[in-house]
Design an enzyme around this catalytic site. Structure first.
Site, PDB file in Angstrom:
ATOM      1  N   ASP A  51      23.506  -3.933  37.713  1.00 52.41           N
ATOM      2  CA  ASP A  51      24.318  -3.896  36.492  1.00 52.41           C
ATOM      3  C   ASP A  51      23.705  -3.013  35.420  1.00 52.41           C
ATOM      4  OD1 ASP A  51      22.203  -5.597  35.879  1.00 52.41           O
ATOM      5  OD2 ASP A  51      23.416  -6.903  34.606  1.00 52.41           O
ATOM      6  N   ASP A  55      21.101  -3.042  33.546  1.00 48.71           N
ATOM      7  CA  ASP A  55      20.456  -3.512  32.324  1.00 48.71           C
ATOM      8  C   ASP A  55      18.941  -3.374  32.419  1.00 48.71           C
ATOM      9  OD1 ASP A  55      19.913  -5.558  34.111  1.00 48.71           O
ATOM     10  OD2 ASP A  55      20.455  -7.183  32.740  1.00 48.71           O
ATOM     11  N   SER A  81      23.365  -8.971  38.755  1.00 43.52           N
ATOM     12  CA  SER A  81      22.273  -8.075  38.410  1.00 43.52           C
ATOM     13  C   SER A  81      21.619  -7.452  39.644  1.00 43.52           C
ATOM     14  CB  SER A  81      21.252  -8.831  37.549  1.00 43.52           C
ATOM     15  OG  SER A  81      20.332  -7.955  36.966  1.00 43.52           O
ATOM     16  N   ASP A  93      19.177  -1.160  38.313  1.00 46.84           N
ATOM     17  CA  ASP A  93      19.600  -2.260  39.179  1.00 46.84           C
ATOM     18  C   ASP A  93      21.124  -2.315  39.179  1.00 46.84           C
ATOM     19  OD1 ASP A  93      20.004  -3.248  36.629  1.00 46.84           O
ATOM     20  OD2 ASP A  93      19.319  -5.264  37.098  1.00 46.84           O
TER      21      ASP A  93
END
Length: 483
Positions: free
Chosen positions: A274, A276, A131, A272
């Site tokens: 990833d 999400d 992440s 960010d």
């Protein structure tokens, strides 16, 4: 609304929390060795994130997923970290050795894996990502066939098998799994994301700065915005394996703000690693976090008559200003412990379709089953287009109460929370705040840190209180410093 299908035949339901305080909810994570609040995470090539353990994890997951005689399929995606190739290969070896077919989709956002798991009727999805963490970290997170993160019980079962010495039944050579790469996965997610945007709207005339953090959204986010008609100015879209989240993205929005001001953009969007989560800035460069986006979205959804549950689900970290803004419109704020998985569980259990975290993990349950930074950004752009107003004006629906958040790095495995010095410092802060504010001290579920959050009307006062608690934690942690 995305439907909550059954996950696996031996797991009937996802348990939801009965109350909304972090103390009274199930403390499943206390019995875990590897799984945190967002899967398994750590520094690459250092236990537990080593290729040999990830190979064993793949075998354990394959054993748990394999129910009956049906041939099972798992989607595997990753972000742009150098170590992603290593862990992808290890997972493939472990899963296929247990007879699981694997579909590789390459670098894509985490919410794309949730979507593709549903769309391709897979039995599970796996995302290789840490992440917002630096490139040297990596992690593994799982999704069920409904595109939702695995419930605690199933993660614990995978961990039990991983730690056991039992000989797992191995399939014969004729029944080994196969690995296949899905070449059009990116295009599938682009079209899926666009379906969340009203069909009668376009972004013509809107100048958008988008910072992809050199991460998983580096192709998909600019493509979606361009296809919807926006003038796109890109940042952080040249990943090299080691520059993910390096001074760019949602944790470092300064470059986004600077570029918005330089090119006189209407809005800035930062993801960010990833994708999400999302952080947005208005045309003046003012940052809007997840709380502000939730407030704007809730009021717009109420106006359209599509907000369910008469409110929003957020966490104990959300600002008191969000609660006040919602209350002024007759809406409620339900709080859960930190973690978007717990936000989602409460949404499902109580009929909400909007929830999220201050950090920018936002769940629009009518569109996706997990935090989706791109869909969240599109919801804000749709609001700007519909209202024909600058974002700075739309954001005035919420007035933030001063809030201070400080982090203290601790030794892995240590727990200073019961130390008498820490307990005394927290009690003193609570006494000084009284009914005019609140303090929350918690261990991170993804990093070796303790987070201290203090809210109140006087910024200087709450900063001093937070610093005092942090100093006590440092002393209890044998000198580990501020993170």
């Amino acid at each position: 609304m995305v439907q909550n299908r059954a996950i696996f035949c031996f797991l009937s339901t996802i348990k939801s929390e009965e109350t909304m305080t972090s103390e009274s909810q199930p403390q499943v994570t206390q019995t875990r060795k590897f799984f945190g609040t967002d899967g398994i995470r750590g520094m690459a090539n250092i236990h537990p994130m080593t290729p040999d353990l990830v190979l064993k994890l793949g075998r354990a997951a394959g054993h748990v997923f394999r129910v009956g005689d049906k041939r099972h399929t798992v989607i595997i995606g990753k972000d742009t970290r150098l170590s992603g190739y290593m862990f992808e290969s290890a997972l493939l070896a472990g899963l296929t050795s247990m007879g699981i077919h694997c579909l590789q989709v390459g670098p894509l956002p985490t919410p794309a894996i949730a979507f593709l798991t549903r769309a391709l009727r897979a039995d599970a999805g796996i995302m290789i990502s840490a992440s917002h963490n630096p490139f040297h970290d990596n992690g593994i997170k799982f999704f069920g066939p409904n595109g939702m993160k695995l419930p605690d019980e199933l993660e614990l079962e995978i961990e039990r098998v991983l730690l056991s010495d039992e000989d797992l039944p191995m399939p014969t050579p004729h029944h080994l799994g196969r690995a296949h790469r899905i070449d059009d996965a990116l295009g599938r997610y682009i079209e899926f994301a666009k379906t969340s945007f009203p069909k009668d709207l376009r972004l013509d005339g809107l100048r958008v700065v988008v910072d992809c953090a050199h991460g998983a959204a580096y192709k998909v986010a600019p493509a979606v915005l361009w296809e919807l008609g926006a003038e796109v100015v890109t940042l952080g879209n040249h990943p090299n394996g080691t520059n993910i989240n390096d001074g760019v993205g949602s944790l470092y929005p300064q470059e986004m703000v600077k570029r918005v001001q330089e090119v006189r953009a209407d809005v800035g969007i930062a993801f960010d690693g990833d994708a999400d989560r999302v952080v947005i800035c208005d045309e003046r460069g003012e940052i809007l976090d997840g709380d502000v986006i939730l407030a704007m979205s809730a009021l717009e959804m109420k106006r359209k008559g599509v907000l369910r549950g008469d409110g929003v689900v957020a966490t104990v970290m959300s600002n008191l200003g969000l609660e006040r803004a919602l209350a002024a419109e007759g809406l409620t704020l339900a709080r859960t412990k930190v973690g978007d998985r717990y936000v989602l569980e409460h949404m499902l259990a109580h009929g909400f379709n909007l929830g999220g975290e201050q950090s920018g993990h936002l769940i629009f349950l009518d569109h996706n089953t997990t935090g989706d930074g791109l869909i969240s950004a599109l919801s804000v752009l749709a609001l700007m287009t519909t209202q024909a107003q600058p974002l700075s004006k739309l954001a005035n629906v919420m007035q933030r109460v001063p809030q201070v958040l400080q982090n203290v790095t601790i030794a892995r495995g240590s727990d200073p929370m019961d130390d008498s010095r820490v307990v005394a410092a927290i009690a003193e802060a609570e006494a000084q705040l009284g009914t005019r504010g609140r303090i929350l001290v918690r261990k991170s579920g993804t990093e070796p840190k303790v987070r201290v959050m203090v809210e109140g009307d006087d910024t200087a006062h709450i900063t001093a209180l937070a610093s005092g608690v942090c100093e006590a934690i440092k002393r209890a942690s044998n000198g580990f410093g501020e993170g």
